[in-house]
Scaffold this motif. Structure first.
Motif, short mmCIF file in Angstrom:
data_model
loop_
_atom_site.label_atom_id
_atom_site.label_comp_id
_atom_site.label_asym_id
_atom_site.label_seq_id
_atom_site.Cartn_x
_atom_site.Cartn_y
_atom_site.Cartn_z
N LEU A 125 -24.29 14.80 -8.78
CA LEU A 125 -25.06 15.90 -9.37
C LEU A 125 -26.48 15.98 -8.84
CD1 LEU A 125 -23.98 15.51 -13.12
CD2 LEU A 125 -23.10 17.14 -11.45
N CYS A 126 -26.93 14.94 -8.15
CA CYS A 126 -28.35 14.84 -7.78
C CYS A 126 -28.61 14.91 -6.28
CB CYS A 126 -28.93 13.53 -8.33
SG CYS A 126 -28.74 13.29 -10.10
N ILE A 133 -29.35 21.43 -8.38
CA ILE A 133 -29.65 20.01 -8.60
C ILE A 133 -30.69 19.84 -9.70
CG2 ILE A 133 -30.63 17.94 -7.52
CD1 ILE A 133 -29.45 18.87 -4.89
N LYS A 134 -31.74 20.65 -9.67
CA LYS A 134 -32.81 20.52 -10.66
C LYS A 134 -32.30 20.70 -12.09
CE LYS A 134 -36.53 21.99 -7.54
NZ LYS A 134 -37.51 23.05 -7.22
N ASN A 135 -31.29 21.50 -12.25
CA ASN A 135 -30.74 21.74 -13.59
C ASN A 135 -29.74 20.67 -14.01
OD1 ASN A 135 -31.64 24.51 -14.76
ND2 ASN A 135 -31.33 24.88 -12.59
N VAL A 153 -26.52 6.37 -17.84
CA VAL A 153 -26.81 5.33 -18.85
C VAL A 153 -25.62 5.13 -19.77
CG1 VAL A 153 -28.27 4.74 -20.83
CG2 VAL A 153 -29.30 5.75 -18.78
N ILE A 154 -25.01 6.23 -20.21
CA ILE A 154 -23.86 6.15 -21.12
C ILE A 154 -22.69 5.45 -20.44
CG2 ILE A 154 -22.10 7.52 -22.32
CD1 ILE A 154 -24.27 9.61 -22.87
N LEU A 187 -31.33 15.71 -15.28
CA LEU A 187 -31.48 15.08 -16.60
C LEU A 187 -30.12 14.69 -17.17
CD1 LEU A 187 -33.24 14.21 -18.95
CD2 LEU A 187 -33.10 16.55 -19.85
N ILE A 188 -29.15 15.59 -17.07
CA ILE A 188 -27.81 15.30 -17.57
C ILE A 188 -27.21 14.12 -16.82
CG2 ILE A 188 -25.46 16.20 -17.79
CD1 ILE A 188 -26.70 18.98 -18.13
N ALA A 189 -27.43 14.07 -15.51
CA ALA A 189 -26.89 13.00 -14.69
C ALA A 189 -27.45 11.64 -15.11
CB ALA A 189 -27.19 13.25 -13.22
#
Length: 318
Positions: free
Chosen positions: A271-272, A296-298, A308-309, A301-303
Motif C-alpha cells: 500500500l505504500c 499511496i498518501k491515502n 501493527v495489528i 495510515l491504514i497500512a
C-alpha cells in the motif's frame, strides 16, 4: 520443451499448464493487436516506440516458451528500451463522451459490475472446484464478461471492445509489465542468496532464542522489502529464507499462521510503494489523477495500523 506440438501432446504436462499456455497465447495476440494499432496511429507521436514495446511483449507471450531463454532475455532488453527512452505513448483511441456514458448508465445501471464480478467468481470457482489454475478461471471469466457485454447492447461489437482494450492498455502502458518483472526479481534474489545474506545480518541484531523480536523483525522486514520489490509474493520467499525460518519457525511457531500473517504484513508494504504499480500507479493513470502519489498518501495510515495489528496477531496466535 521447444516444440509446442510435443508440449500439448505430452501426458506429463497437466491440463492446467496446457490451458495456461493457451491463455498466454491469446494474451499475446491481443498485445500484438495493440502494437499494430499503435503503428497505424499517425496521431501517436511515439507510435514506433509504442509498436516496438507492445510487439515484443506480445511476441514473448506467443513464442516465449518455445525459444531459448537467451533469446527471451534479448527480447526483454530490447522491449524495455522504449520505456527507458520514453518512447511509449498513448494512442488516439477516442474515449466515450460524457453524454454516451450517461446514456449507457441509464440503460444498464448497476448491472455493469456483473461482468467484472464474473471474472473473480470464475477464478474462485476454478480454484475451489477444479484442479485447474485459477488464472485459467480468470481467462474464462473474461470470456464470460465479454459475452455479457455483447448481450447488454448491440453497440458493444467485438471491434468496439477491442478498441477499448487498446485504449486501456495504452493508458496503463509499460506499468503493465512491472508486476511480472518484480515477481521474477524475487526468484532472482532467492537464487542469488539474498536470503542468506539477510540472515547473517539479522543474526547480529536479534538475541538468540527471542522469538518475539524475531517476529517483529520478520513482519516489519516483510513490509519494507515488499516496498522495495513491489510484490509481497516475491518478498516472502527471500524474507522467509533469511528471517522467518531461522528466527521464527525454528523456535516452534505455527508455520500456517506465521506464513499467512507475514504475507499480509507484506501487503501493508504494498500500500505504500509506487513499485506496486498495479495497485498504486495504474489507478493514477486510469483516473488521470494530478498527484502521482495520491493513492499511496491515502493508504499509508491504514497500512501502518494494519502492520501493527498483524504483528500483534502473529505474536499472540503462533
Amino acid at each position: 520443451m521447444t516444440n509446442p506440438i510435443e508440449y500439448f501432446m505430452s501426458v506429463d504436462i497437466t491440463m492446467s499448464d496446457k490451458l495456461l499456455e493457451v491463455l498466454y497465447f491469446v494474451i499475446g495476440l491481443v498485445t500484438l493487436y495493440v502494437a499494430f494499432r499503435n503503428l497505424q496511429d499517425k496521431e501517436n507521436k511515439k507510435r514506433y516506440g509504442s509498436f516496438i514495446f507492445w510487439f515484443l511483449l506480445g511476441l514473448m507471450f506467443v513464442i516465449g516458451p518455445w525459444i531459448p531463454p537467451l533469446y527471451t532475455g534479448i527480447l526483454m532488453v530490447l522491449m524495455v528500451l522504449s520505456p527507458i527512452l520514453k518512447q511509449v505513448g498513448v494512442g488516439s483511441e477516442p474515449a466515450p463522451s460524457n453524454e454516451e456514458t450517461e446514456k449507457n448508465y441509464k440503460k444498464i445501471g448497476m448491472k455493469i459490475f456483473i461482468p467484472a464480478l464474473s471474472i473473480g467468481v470464475c477464478a474462485l470457482a476454478f480454484a475451489l472446484v477444479t484442479p485447474i489454475s485459477p488464472l485459467v478461471g480468470m481467462g474464462v471469466g473474461v470470456l464470460v464478461a465479454f459475452i455479457m457485454l455483447l448481450a447488454y447492447s448491440k453497440d458493444n461489437t467485438p471491434s468496439i471492445i477491442m478498441h477499448d482494450c487498446r485504449r486501456m492498455m495504452d493508458i496503463v502502458g509499460p506499468l503493465s509489465m512491472l508486476p511480472t518483472l518484480l515477481a521474477a526479481l524475487g526468484s532472482v534474489f532467492t537464487a542469488a542468496g539474498v536470503g542468506d545474506v539477510l540472515s547473517g545480518l539479522v543474526a547480529n541484531v536479534i538475541p538468540e532464542g527471542n522469538i518475539v523480536i524475531g517476529m517483529i523483525v520478520y513482519c516489519v522486514g516483510m513490509a519494507l522489502f515488499t516496498m522495495i520489490m513491489g510484490n509481497a509474493f516475491a518478498a516472502i520467499t527471500v524474507m522467509t529464507v533469511g528471517i522467518g525460518a531461522p528466527f521464527v519457525l525454528a523456535y516452534g511457531a505455527d508455520p500456517v499462521i506465521v506464513g499467512s500473517l507475514a504475507l499480509t504484513c507484506g501487503y501493508c508494504g504494498t500500500l505504500c510503494t509506487p513499485m506496486a504499480a498495479n495497485f498504486n500507479m495504474v489507478p493514477v493513470a486510469v483516473l488521470e489523477m494530478k498527484d502521482n502519489n495520491g493513492v499511496i498518501k491515502n493508504q499509508i495510515l491504514i497500512a501502518v495500523i494494519m502492520l501493527v495489528i498483524q504483528t500483534v496477531m502473529m505474536i499472540i496466535l503462533s
